[in-house]
Design a protein around this motif. Structure first.
Motif, PDB file in Angstrom:
ATOM      1  N   LEU A 169     -22.827 -11.388  56.794  1.00  0.00           N
ATOM      2  CA  LEU A 169     -22.106 -10.386  56.007  1.00  0.00           C
ATOM      3  C   LEU A 169     -22.945  -9.134  55.792  1.00  0.00           C
ATOM      4  O   LEU A 169     -22.433  -8.007  55.855  1.00  0.00           O
ATOM      5  N   ALA A 170     -24.234  -9.315  55.532  1.00  0.00           N
ATOM      6  CA  ALA A 170     -25.127  -8.166  55.334  1.00  0.00           C
ATOM      7  C   ALA A 170     -25.242  -7.344  56.613  1.00  0.00           C
ATOM      8  O   ALA A 170     -25.286  -6.109  56.571  1.00  0.00           O
ATOM      9  N   ALA A 171     -25.293  -8.011  57.763  1.00  0.00           N
ATOM     10  CA  ALA A 171     -25.389  -7.297  59.040  1.00  0.00           C
ATOM     11  C   ALA A 171     -24.117  -6.489  59.310  1.00  0.00           C
ATOM     12  O   ALA A 171     -24.184  -5.349  59.783  1.00  0.00           O
ATOM     13  N   ILE A 172     -22.961  -7.066  59.002  1.00  0.00           N
ATOM     14  CA  ILE A 172     -21.697  -6.334  59.180  1.00  0.00           C
ATOM     15  C   ILE A 172     -21.653  -5.127  58.254  1.00  0.00           C
ATOM     16  O   ILE A 172     -21.233  -4.029  58.662  1.00  0.00           O
ATOM     17  N   ALA A 173     -22.103  -5.312  57.015  1.00  0.00           N
ATOM     18  CA  ALA A 173     -22.142  -4.198  56.064  1.00  0.00           C
ATOM     19  C   ALA A 173     -23.060  -3.093  56.570  1.00  0.00           C
ATOM     20  O   ALA A 173     -22.720  -1.903  56.511  1.00  0.00           O
ATOM     21  N   ALA A 174     -24.229  -3.459  57.083  1.00  0.00           N
ATOM     22  CA  ALA A 174     -25.171  -2.469  57.603  1.00  0.00           C
ATOM     23  C   ALA A 174     -24.586  -1.737  58.803  1.00  0.00           C
ATOM     24  O   ALA A 174     -24.742  -0.510  58.933  1.00  0.00           O
ATOM     25  N   PHE A 175     -23.917  -2.468  59.682  1.00  0.00           N
ATOM     26  CA  PHE A 175     -23.308  -1.861  60.872  1.00  0.00           C
ATOM     27  C   PHE A 175     -22.282  -0.807  60.476  1.00  0.00           C
ATOM     28  O   PHE A 175     -22.320   0.338  60.960  1.00  0.00           O
ATOM     29  N   TYR A 176     -21.371  -1.179  59.586  1.00  0.00           N
ATOM     30  CA  TYR A 176     -20.309  -0.237  59.221  1.00  0.00           C
ATOM     31  C   TYR A 176     -20.835   0.910  58.369  1.00  0.00           C
ATOM     32  O   TYR A 176     -20.348   2.047  58.477  1.00  0.00           O
ATOM     33  N   LEU A 177     -21.809   0.646  57.524  1.00  0.00           N
ATOM     34  CA  LEU A 177     -22.353   1.736  56.718  1.00  0.00           C
ATOM     35  C   LEU A 177     -23.077   2.746  57.611  1.00  0.00           C
ATOM     36  O   LEU A 177     -22.981   3.961  57.396  1.00  0.00           O
TER      37      LEU A 177
END
Length: 544
Positions: A97-105
């Motif tokens: 989830l943190a990686a997806i958040a970082a990608f989209y941010l």
């Protein structure tokens, strides 16, 4: 000149995210019977996906299955189909989830015109903030707000109607409160465009708003229409009269100090203390009044999206206070979304100053060196000072869990011990009630929990065989879990027991309780601080 290849900076952002996850993962997999504290409450019932016969007619399991968002539930079901046990999947989720958040941010920052290093800096600040908070590591529904809100911001900035609609639909399936924030952001953006142009916005802007709002309406409608025996939700007037919501209560909400109540109260405040653990996030507050005059690394017009999200979050915070508990805690509308917004704002403010430091340190090496120092600071400092905020707890009574696992799947344990909180997760067997499951937000659910705890108190401290037999037969109790000090005078003075009527009557009793008399002869397994009693044995001993 520092390198500006976006893919390189995106890869670095994801690498930093994984670096942050190492410490929590090591803690999560350090031994047997280790689970996240909140997951004990929100994941235990998913053992039904492994064995549908578990937790039969279990009031507590049924309630938590009912309140769990549909998408969150189905994701865990898919994990089980793929051969991953629910608590194992729960531990693996946070880094993903943190990686997806970082990608989209990162993609959002690029979309609003920032340089790749600034986008990297935003993901760095977000990572420091969310890993120093107790949300992402729970692997529960609220962990999904960061990737889903970041995805929404990206598609909104890119003006992709289908992407916005899909992001909002997923928010509704995993964390419905986020839908209101996103719809509010879209609505404010549409109104702002109308005001600025003095006419209706272009078709694309209108289509974007319609798609997002329709998706939000459709995904929230089932929540509005559903009902169950657990309803209704508690109202503010009732909650103010309950010890559970007052200072020191099970779900402390109301405070005598209005400043604490509205600013940093855990559930009632606009900026709860636990939300502001990253010192760098405060940099976002500095330039806000000066954005139109300062040199910033972003498209000023596209930055209005951040302002819309911030206003929507704060507006819903006050709406939640006005309609208290109908749309859950007010802090749910600011403590997550604002951290995403402010991570971007802080990066935009810090980046040009960081480049100035790099220039002062002479060129390419200096600039990259400044970034490297900051990255190391945000990763190493929390680890060195033990600032990572996660609550992976190892069960304290492995013998208890192992024994109960050998019992029939419908075995019921009554207890006032806090060890009862762990029984459903570690032993996969039901408890009649426990402090962790005494959540007073739905009247129908909590009234039954109150009856059960009152019955447990009455039966645990009675010297009348008929009282014990009536409670045991009513709830089908097979075992009684006792703390060693369960019959000491101070035991019933625990704060969490204060709301229950039977407590005073139990304190006033003078006879020797049946369970106290039976604890030596009827104990089936014991630890240093607890005993598990076979109820049928205790009843036999009390028969005249």
């Amino acid at each position: 000149m520092y390198p500006t290849r976006p893919r390189r900076w995106l890869a670095l952002s994801l690498t930093v995210t994984l670096a942050y996850s190492i410490v929590p993962l090591l803690s999560a997999f350090r031994g047997e019977f280790v689970v996240d504290s909140d997951a004990r409450q929100h994941v235990f019932w998913m053992a039904r996906f492994l064995d549908p016969g578990l937790f039969p007619n279990d009031w507590i399991a049924d309630y938590h299955q009912f309140v769990a968002p549909w998408g969150y539930t189905q994701l865990y079901r898919l994990a089980v189909i793929a051969g991953i046990e629910p608590f194992t999947f729960n531990k693996l989720l946070p880094p993903i989830l943190a990686a997806i958040a970082a990608f989209y941010l990162f993609r959002f920052c690029r979309e609003i015109g920032t340089s790749p290093p600034t986008a990297f800096l935003a993901t760095l600040l977000l990572n420091q903030t969310i890993w120093m908070r107790y949300d992402i590591t729970t692997g529960t529904a609220r962990s999904f707000i960061y990737p889903l809100f970041a995805a929404f911001l990206f598609y909104l900035a890119r003006r992709q109607a289908l992407g916005v609609g899909a992001a909002i639909a997923l928010q509704g399936l995993f964390y419905p409160q986020c839908v209101l924030i996103s719809c509010g952001t879209i609505g404010l953006g549409w109104l702002r465009s109308t005001w600025q142009s003095r006419s209706l916005p272009d078709r694309r802007t209108t289509a974007l708003a319609v798609c997002g709002l329709v998706a939000g309406f459709c995904v929230l409608l089932p929540y509005a229409l559903r009902s169950s025996s657990f309803d209704p939700a508690i109202d503010a007037a009732t909650a103010r009269q309950m010890v559970e919501f007052l200072p020191g209560g099970r779900v402390e909400f109301f405070h005598e100090n209005p400043i604490e109540f509205f600013t940093y109260g855990r559930r009632s405040g606009i900026v709860p203390k636990m939300s502001w653990t990253s010192p760098l996030i405060w940099a976002a507050l500095l330039p806000i009044p000066l954005w139109r005059t300062l040199n910033i690394d972003a498209d000023r017009q596209k930055l209005e999206t951040l302002a819309d999200a911030e206003i929507a979050s704060i507006g819903l915070f006050f709406v939640a206070h006005l309609t208290l508990f109908r749309i859950h805690h007010p802090s749910r509308y600011t403590m997550h979304s604002l951290l995403v917004v402010l991570a971007v704002a802080a990066a935009i403010w810090i980046a040009p100053r960081l480049w100035q430091v790099g220039t002062f340190l002479r060129g390419h090496i200096g600039r990259n060196g400044a970034i490297a120092v900051l990255a190391a600071f945000t990763i190493v400092l929390p680890a060195a000072t033990h600032q990572y905020h996660f609550k992976y707890r190892q069960g304290k009574a492995p013998e208890l869990y192992t024994y109960l696992q050998t019992q029939p799947r419908d075995a019921m344990t009554a207890t006032l011990s806090r060890l009862g909180n762990d029984v459903p997760s570690h032993a996969r067997r039901s408890v009649l009630a426990s402090v962790m499951f005494a959540m007073p937000y739905h009247v129908g659910y909590y009234d039954e929990i109150v009856r059960r705890i009152d019955a447990t108190i009455a039966a645990q401290y009675t010297d009348d065989p008929q009282v014990l037999a009536e409670v045991v037969d009513r709830y089908g109790i097979d075992f009684w879990l006792l703390d060693r000090e369960a019959f000491d005078a101070e035991y019933l003075m625990q704060d969490w027991l204060l709301p229950f009527a039977e407590r005073e009557a139990a304190i006033a009793r003078s006879g020797t309780p049946i369970l106290e008399q039976a604890r030596d002869r009827c104990t089936v397994v014991a630890g240093e601080d607890w005993q598990l009693i076979d109820v049928s044995c205790a009843r036999a001993d009390s028969d005249p």
